[in-house]
Design a protein around this motif. Structure first.
Motif, PDB file in Angstrom:
ATOM      1  N   ALA A 248       0.831  -1.202   0.000  1.00  0.00           N
ATOM      2  CA  ALA A 248       0.000   0.000   0.000  1.00  0.00           C
ATOM      3  C   ALA A 248       0.867   1.254   0.000  1.00  0.00           C
ATOM      4  CB  ALA A 248      -0.929  -0.007   1.215  1.00  0.00           C
ATOM      5  N   GLY A 249       1.965   1.215   0.746  1.00  0.00           N
ATOM      6  CA  GLY A 249       2.904   2.337   0.747  1.00  0.00           C
ATOM      7  C   GLY A 249       3.526   2.547  -0.627  1.00  0.00           C
ATOM      8  N   ILE A 250       3.819   1.451  -1.312  1.00  0.00           N
ATOM      9  CA  ILE A 250       4.369   1.547  -2.666  1.00  0.00           C
ATOM     10  C   ILE A 250       3.345   2.175  -3.606  1.00  0.00           C
ATOM     11  CG2 ILE A 250       5.141   0.187  -4.655  1.00  0.00           C
ATOM     12  CD1 ILE A 250       6.410  -1.773  -2.680  1.00  0.00           C
ATOM     13  N   ALA A 251       2.068   1.793  -3.451  1.00  0.00           N
ATOM     14  CA  ALA A 251       1.012   2.380  -4.277  1.00  0.00           C
ATOM     15  C   ALA A 251       0.927   3.889  -4.062  1.00  0.00           C
ATOM     16  CB  ALA A 251      -0.322   1.711  -3.976  1.00  0.00           C
ATOM     17  N   VAL A 252       1.065   4.335  -2.811  1.00  0.00           N
ATOM     18  CA  VAL A 252       1.058   5.771  -2.525  1.00  0.00           C
ATOM     19  C   VAL A 252       2.248   6.447  -3.197  1.00  0.00           C
ATOM     20  CG1 VAL A 252       1.245   7.522  -0.713  1.00  0.00           C
ATOM     21  CG2 VAL A 252      -0.218   5.516  -0.371  1.00  0.00           C
ATOM     22  N   PHE A 253       3.389   5.793  -3.188  1.00  0.00           N
ATOM     23  CA  PHE A 253       4.567   6.324  -3.884  1.00  0.00           C
ATOM     24  C   PHE A 253       4.278   6.476  -5.374  1.00  0.00           C
ATOM     25  CE2 PHE A 253       8.527   5.183  -6.259  1.00  0.00           C
ATOM     26  CZ  PHE A 253       9.166   6.407  -6.098  1.00  0.00           C
ATOM     27  N   HIS A 254       3.556   5.523  -5.945  1.00  0.00           N
ATOM     28  CA  HIS A 254       3.200   5.625  -7.357  1.00  0.00           C
ATOM     29  C   HIS A 254       2.319   6.847  -7.611  1.00  0.00           C
ATOM     30  CE1 HIS A 254       3.946   1.054  -8.138  1.00  0.00           C
ATOM     31  NE2 HIS A 254       5.027   1.722  -7.766  1.00  0.00           N
ATOM     32  N   TRP A 255       1.451   7.165  -6.651  1.00  0.00           N
ATOM     33  CA  TRP A 255       0.623   8.368  -6.779  1.00  0.00           C
ATOM     34  C   TRP A 255       1.490   9.611  -6.904  1.00  0.00           C
ATOM     35  CZ3 TRP A 255       0.185  12.463  -3.179  1.00  0.00           C
ATOM     36  CH2 TRP A 255      -0.770  13.421  -3.528  1.00  0.00           C
ATOM     37  N   THR A 256       2.576   9.670  -6.124  1.00  0.00           N
ATOM     38  CA  THR A 256       3.453  10.837  -6.203  1.00  0.00           C
ATOM     39  C   THR A 256       4.128  10.923  -7.571  1.00  0.00           C
ATOM     40  OG1 THR A 256       5.465   9.729  -5.358  1.00  0.00           O
ATOM     41  CG2 THR A 256       3.916  10.630  -3.727  1.00  0.00           C
ATOM     42  N   LEU A 257       4.273   9.786  -8.241  1.00  0.00           N
ATOM     43  CA  LEU A 257       4.916   9.790  -9.561  1.00  0.00           C
ATOM     44  C   LEU A 257       3.948  10.183 -10.673  1.00  0.00           C
ATOM     45  CD1 LEU A 257       7.047   6.512  -9.338  1.00  0.00           C
ATOM     46  CD2 LEU A 257       7.884   8.860  -9.184  1.00  0.00           C
ATOM     47  N   ILE A 258       2.680   9.757 -10.556  1.00  0.00           N
ATOM     48  CA  ILE A 258       1.755   9.944 -11.677  1.00  0.00           C
ATOM     49  C   ILE A 258       0.850  11.163 -11.537  1.00  0.00           C
ATOM     50  CG2 ILE A 258       1.737   7.452 -12.081  1.00  0.00           C
ATOM     51  CD1 ILE A 258      -1.109   7.372 -10.921  1.00  0.00           C
ATOM     52  N   ARG A 259       0.809  11.775 -10.366  1.00  0.00           N
ATOM     53  CA  ARG A 259      -0.200  12.821 -10.133  1.00  0.00           C
ATOM     54  C   ARG A 259      -0.056  14.010 -11.078  1.00  0.00           C
ATOM     55  NH1 ARG A 259       1.535  15.944  -4.574  1.00  0.00           N
ATOM     56  NH2 ARG A 259       3.788  15.855  -4.867  1.00  0.00           N
ATOM     57  N   HIS A 260       1.163  14.281 -11.568  1.00  0.00           N
ATOM     58  CA  HIS A 260       1.351  15.393 -12.503  1.00  0.00           C
ATOM     59  C   HIS A 260       1.340  14.929 -13.959  1.00  0.00           C
ATOM     60  CE1 HIS A 260       2.033  18.054  -9.163  1.00  0.00           C
ATOM     61  NE2 HIS A 260       3.099  17.384  -8.751  1.00  0.00           N
ATOM     62  N   ARG A 261       1.154  13.612 -14.163  1.00  0.00           N
ATOM     63  CA  ARG A 261       1.029  13.020 -15.506  1.00  0.00           C
ATOM     64  C   ARG A 261       2.279  13.243 -16.365  1.00  0.00           C
ATOM     65  NH1 ARG A 261      -3.722  15.076 -13.784  1.00  0.00           N
ATOM     66  NH2 ARG A 261      -5.511  13.652 -13.702  1.00  0.00           N
ATOM     67  N   ASP A 262       3.408  13.387 -15.696  1.00  0.00           N
ATOM     68  CA  ASP A 262       4.679  13.477 -16.422  1.00  0.00           C
ATOM     69  C   ASP A 262       4.987  12.118 -17.036  1.00  0.00           C
ATOM     70  OD1 ASP A 262       7.408  14.778 -16.951  1.00  0.00           O
ATOM     71  OD2 ASP A 262       7.966  12.988 -15.789  1.00  0.00           O
ATOM     72  N   ARG A 263       5.231  12.070 -18.344  1.00  0.00           N
ATOM     73  CA  ARG A 263       5.329  10.784 -19.038  1.00  0.00           C
ATOM     74  C   ARG A 263       6.472   9.913 -18.514  1.00  0.00           C
ATOM     75  NH1 ARG A 263       4.377  12.285 -25.355  1.00  0.00           N
ATOM     76  NH2 ARG A 263       4.345  10.011 -25.590  1.00  0.00           N
ATOM     77  N   PRO A 264       7.706  10.414 -18.339  1.00  0.00           N
ATOM     78  CA  PRO A 264       8.762   9.559 -17.773  1.00  0.00           C
ATOM     79  C   PRO A 264       8.433   9.066 -16.368  1.00  0.00           C
ATOM     80  CG  PRO A 264       9.729  11.467 -18.854  1.00  0.00           C
ATOM     81  CD  PRO A 264       8.251  11.724 -18.788  1.00  0.00           C
ATOM     82  N   ALA A 265       7.796   9.909 -15.562  1.00  0.00           N
ATOM     83  CA  ALA A 265       7.446   9.503 -14.194  1.00  0.00           C
ATOM     84  C   ALA A 265       6.361   8.426 -14.209  1.00  0.00           C
ATOM     85  CB  ALA A 265       6.985  10.717 -13.394  1.00  0.00           C
ATOM     86  N   CYS A 266       5.413   8.540 -15.128  1.00  0.00           N
ATOM     87  CA  CYS A 266       4.368   7.513 -15.243  1.00  0.00           C
ATOM     88  C   CYS A 266       4.986   6.174 -15.652  1.00  0.00           C
ATOM     89  CB  CYS A 266       3.320   7.942 -16.263  1.00  0.00           C
ATOM     90  SG  CYS A 266       2.258   9.298 -15.713  1.00  0.00           S
TER      91      CYS A 266
END
Length: 295
Positions: A248-266
């Motif tokens: 679940a913590g890893i999923a939250v980390f993924h949110w920090t990566l995708i929330r701005h929809r930056d393609r490399p981060a996604c």
């Protein structure tokens, strides 16, 4: 340089077509299969069955990649990330690709012949799912859900191999895998969204639109909730649920990566799902090690 670059030129092209230079797909297919083998085998899956499923996972994922590129051969050349694939460039012919996919599928089928007849019957459906998935992008609004079924079909097959039946818990795990696949493959689709819109491919990232990030997180939440139910149904203890908490913590980390929809981060978030799957398995394996099932 990747290990496939050291192969003879034609074999290197086949290896790239099978995506052996990018093992993330194998891992995302393997983790749910391992979860199922450990639960179906009460923490002690038969070694030969385990080997068959691991090798079969590699073969079927490779065959699926070949079929995917065959189906998308007229689209891949218009997408920046895929325009150098062997079929898109013409380096490998369509005939070669079909023969390669057929050969990989045949070897995988031969591999499971020693298993229970129920597994053999289910393998036919599994092959159909793998072969038909690439074409769902033409008409399904969320083809990632179909991918989740195809990628998770090793779950009921694992139960069939070890228990000679497919209990309800296996189907709940399959549904959980569908939600996980929608989450990680939407992250992947967010990378290609501009290109997919141009060529008319349907993806969950396009369907969810501005709610894409929320949809990904809801899918993660549903996946973790179902896997928590699986843990309770299987009588698992603290190590398993600790693994889910870390996931679940890893999923939250993924949110920090995708929330701005930056393609490399996604794309980074998509790749990082390997660690989420591995964490769930680590918790499950540790739980069976520390709390073995007494026959």
């Amino acid at each position: 340089m990747t290990p496939t670059d050291k192969l003879p030129p034609k074999l290197a092209l086949y290896a790239r077509l099978m995506r052996l230079d990018r093992p993330i797909g194998i891992l995302l297919l393997l983790w749910p299969t391992l979860w199922a083998l450990w639960i179906a085998g009460a923490g002690r899956p038969d070694a030969m069955v385990l080997l068959i499923f691991v090798v079969g996972t590699v073969l079927m994922r490779s065959a699926g990649c070949v079929i995917n590129d065959y189906a998308d051969r007229d689209f891949d050349g218009h997408v920046e990330r895929t325009r150098h694939r062997p079929l898109a460039t013409g380096a490998v012919s369509t005939r070669e690709a079909l023969l390669l996919a057929a050969g990989l599928s045949l070897v995988a089928f031969v591999l499971i012949l020693p298993l229970h007849p129920l597994v053999l019957g289910m393998s036919v459906l599994g092959l159909f799912l793998a072969a038909s998935y690439p074409f769902t992008k033409r008409f399904f609004a969320i083809p990632q859900a179909y991918l989740g079924i195809a990628f998770g079909f090793g779950i009921p097959m694992a139960f069939a191999a070890l228990q000679h039946a497919v209990p309800g818990i296996a189907w709940v795990m399959l549904l959980a895998n569908v939600l996980w696949a929608v989450a990680y493959d939407t992250e992947y689709a967010m990378v290609d969204r501009p290109d997919d819109l141009k060529i008319g491919i349907k993806t969950s990232a396009i369907t969810f639109g501005r709610f894409d990030v929320a949809a990904v997180m809801l899918c993660y939440a549903g996946f973790l909730a179902l896997m928590a139910w699986v843990g309770m149904a299987a009588g698992r203890g603290l190590p398993y649920f600790a693994g889910l908490a870390v996931a679940a913590g890893i999923a939250v980390f993924h949110w920090t990566l995708i929330r701005h929809r930056d393609r490399p981060a996604c794309f980074r978030a998509f790749l990082h799902n390997n660690w989420l799957g591995a964490t769930v398995f680590a918790g499950l394996a540790a739980d069976y090690l520390l709390n073995p099932v007494v026959a």
